[in-house]
Design an enzyme around this catalytic site. Structure first.
Site, PDB file in Angstrom:
ATOM      1  N   CYS A   1     -16.301  -3.708   0.638  1.00 21.28           N
ATOM      2  CA  CYS A   1     -14.966  -3.237   1.005  1.00 21.28           C
ATOM      3  C   CYS A   1     -14.176  -2.603  -0.132  1.00 21.28           C
ATOM      4  O   CYS A   1     -13.801  -1.433  -0.071  1.00 21.28           O
ATOM      5  CB  CYS A   1     -14.147  -4.400   1.566  1.00 21.28           C
TER       6      CYS A   1
ATOM      7  N   HIS B   1      -6.719  -4.419   1.054  1.00 20.64           N
ATOM      8  CA  HIS B   1      -7.748  -5.025   0.186  1.00 20.64           C
ATOM      9  C   HIS B   1      -7.959  -4.272  -1.129  1.00 20.64           C
ATOM     10  O   HIS B   1      -9.068  -4.209  -1.652  1.00 20.64           O
ATOM     11  CB  HIS B   1      -9.084  -5.133   0.942  1.00 20.64           C
TER      12      HIS B   1
END
Length: 593
Positions: free
Chosen positions: A84, A145
């Site tokens: 990610c 994130h």
């Protein structure tokens, strides 16, 4: 008479000025209308084989499939990293993640704590920053994130609002196992186990010494008992504060720079995200706008949503994919209802492939080898890529040339009328020639695939050739031995002893062996020496383009720091619901006025 002549001249000059201003206004309005809106949709951990238009026959994805049939489908679309944080860094900046220091040399490969100090550096240029300069309203709904704070709880140095987004509503962190009550933990499990075992050992020592002292078999001073008891208490706190309260610390919902729910309610999460996305598009219907809709699904823990649970033929994972498809359909319907169909470029993708270690809870990567966190194997980086723009892009086209998530950056910036940065090297290329069919050739001759900070593989698409080769320098060591993933550690790592280096490197012809099953030899492919030589020179040139930068995913920057923890109350009492927060803000506004 003279006065009348002067008045006449003044009138003519004034009329000419009005005509000129009207002409400029028309040009400005025309420019405003010619620039498209952008809705960029990214799913988390979705396997390319999970979608009907990419070959799945058991999960229903009619809205995504229709998006592909109405637009252009990329079949060799690649993320710049198999995890990610680095993948999203590359997507946002159009550059490999290590150029921003968002790669890892050790175990920590993504941001693990919302209260760490690492993240996307403030000096990085995102496509949102450049679109802001062009007058775009920019928003992100969903997962971020890429960090929040650097030095204090409120500096927001890594926050979306500091990276070009006017509006943010969503998860500053990600959807982790810890966010679901009773689902366990997914952060540094072996460290947690080590801490807990140490605490238990200290406690056993204290209790044993007390028993021996009480029975008269052994004398232990109260000072020693107090010391050991204190050590046991400190040990427990070292586990409980950062790890035992992870759901409170990491599972947070924010509106811009303010925490509105802590921990977040997963049952209503998707409905709220969709409401915010739709309202953003409606607010800015007169455009131009950029919306990045970053779905928290289909990352584990899988959500159980009424209306979707138990409906798919692929269990809970299939339910989640079908819910994402429904959300994509709502986005398309909103754009169409607002009359923005031909004014909006829609894009759909995933940040990387599905995780093999998740088993039935993870994605299917189709025919491609490997998965999430497995470096350069295509199963972890081959992702869907769909563009829809009626009136500009022909429906039903497929592009098989190698493309990258990093290509979105220059594509949207150029379409928005912006200028690409001249103070840094971009690794992405404008996709419009490929999407429109004016070019049949990708501008990517070489593509570099990283596992953390380590160069794992290189893809070469020789000029004047349809062949695509891939050179692989090392592979992950699967555990337990003989398995198809890193089940013992939960995720594959990039450093020794967790990888096996190949001497010489493995060479595959991806164009004819997309599953990377049969390495080439000089006997089966006379060009192997040439491939290795050309790739060697390309790697040398690529490494010369890298400049030293501060590493963001070190232990020092990753571990939890209480003074950086976003909190909706007075730290450490960080609990609130969005409804309570809204009522509190309304009461404060009423009191102020």
């Amino acid at each position: 008479m003279l006065k009348m002549k002067m008045d006449s001249r003044s009138l003519r000059s004034f009329s000419a000025l009005l005509l000129f201003l009207q002409f400029c206004s028309c040009l400005s309005d025309g420019d405003q209308k010619s620039r498209p809106n952008f809705v960029l949709m990214m799913v988390d951990d979705l396997g390319i084989g999970d979608i009907g238009c990419y070959g799945n026959t058991t999960i229903r994805t009619p809205n995504i499939d229709r998006l592909a049939s109405d637009g252009v489908k990329l079949t060799h679309h690649l993320s710049a990293a198999p995890l990610c944080t680095p993948s999203r860094t590359a997507f946002m900046t159009g550059r490999y993640a290590l150029r921003a220091g968002m790669g890892s040399t050790g175990r920590v490969q993504v941001i693990l704590f919302l209260a760490g100090s690492g993240g996307l550096p403030p000096n990085e240029t995102t496509f949102a920053k450049l679109l802001q300069k062009q007058g775009y309203s920019t928003g992100i709904v969903g997962k971020w994130h890429l960090g929040v704070n650097c030095e204090s709880r409120s500096d927001l140095c890594h926050h979306p609002n500091n990276h070009g987004f006017d509006f943010f509503y969503g998860l500053p962190f990600t959807l982790f196992v810890d966010c679901a009550v009773g689902a366990g933990s997914g952060v540094l499990l072996d460290y947690q186990e080590m801490l807990l075992n140490s605490c238990k050992l200290l406690l056993v020592c204290v209790l044993t010494l007390l028993a021996l002292r009480g029975s008269g078999l052994l004398y232990a001073s109260w000072r020693l008992l107090l010391l050991l008891s204190t050590a046991a208490a400190i040990c427990f706190l070292l586990w409980f504060v950062p790890f035992g309260l992870l759901r409170v610390w990491n599972c947070v919902l924010m509106r811009n720079g303010e925490v509105v729910e802590q921990p977040m309610n997963l049952q209503t999460l998707n409905s709220r995200l969709m409401k915010e996305a739709e309202q953003f598009m409606e607010r800015h219907r007169d455009g131009p706008f950029l919306l990045f809709l970053s779905f928290p699904q289909v990352h584990t823990p899988l959500l159980v949503t009424e209306g979707f649970a138990g409906k798919s033929r692929h269990g809970l994972y299939g339910d989640n994919v079908e819910e994402v498809d429904w959300m994509v359909g709502r986005v398309v319907d909103t754009i169409d209802k607002l009359g923005l169909t031909e004014k909006t470029l829609l894009y759909f993708t995933s940040d990387h492939g599905g995780g093999i270690e998740e088993g039935p809870s993870g994605g299917w990567n189709g025919i491609y080898r490997g998965g999430k966190a497995m470096g350069g194997w295509d199963g972890g980086i081959r992702v869907p890529g769909i563009f829809r723009w009626p009136g500009r892009l022909a429906a039903g086209r497929e592009v098989a040339e190698p493309t990258s998530l990093m290509d979105v950056f220059p594509t949207v910036v150029k379409l928005a009328g912006g200028e690409l940065p001249k103070d840094r090297l971009l690794d992405g290329h404008d996709l419009m020639p490929l999407l429109e069919g004016s070019s049949s050739r990708s501008q990517h001759e070489f593509m570099f695939h990283y596992c953390g900070m380590y160069l794992n593989a290189v893809r070469w698409h020789p000029q004047n050739s349809s062949s695509i080769y891939k050179v692989v320098f090392f592979s992950p060591v699967f555990s337990p031995e003989g398995s198809s993933g890193c089940f013992s550690t939960g995720v594959c790592m990039c450093h020794t002893p967790h990888v096996t280096y190949h001497t010489p490197p493995l060479v595959f012809r991806i164009s004819s062996d997309p599953s990377e099953r049969v390495p080439l030899t000089e006997r089966t492919e006379p060009r192997v020496p040439e491939v290795l030589q050309r790739v060697k020179h390309a790697v040398e040139e690529h490494r010369r383009s890298l400049t030293p930068t501060e590493m963001q995913l070190t232990w020092r920057k990753t571990l939890w720091r209480p003074w950086l923890q976003p909190c909706c109350g007075t730290f450490p009492y960080c609990t609130c619901t969005e409804e309570e927060h809204t009522h509190t803000m309304m009461d404060e506004d009423a009191h102020t006025h």
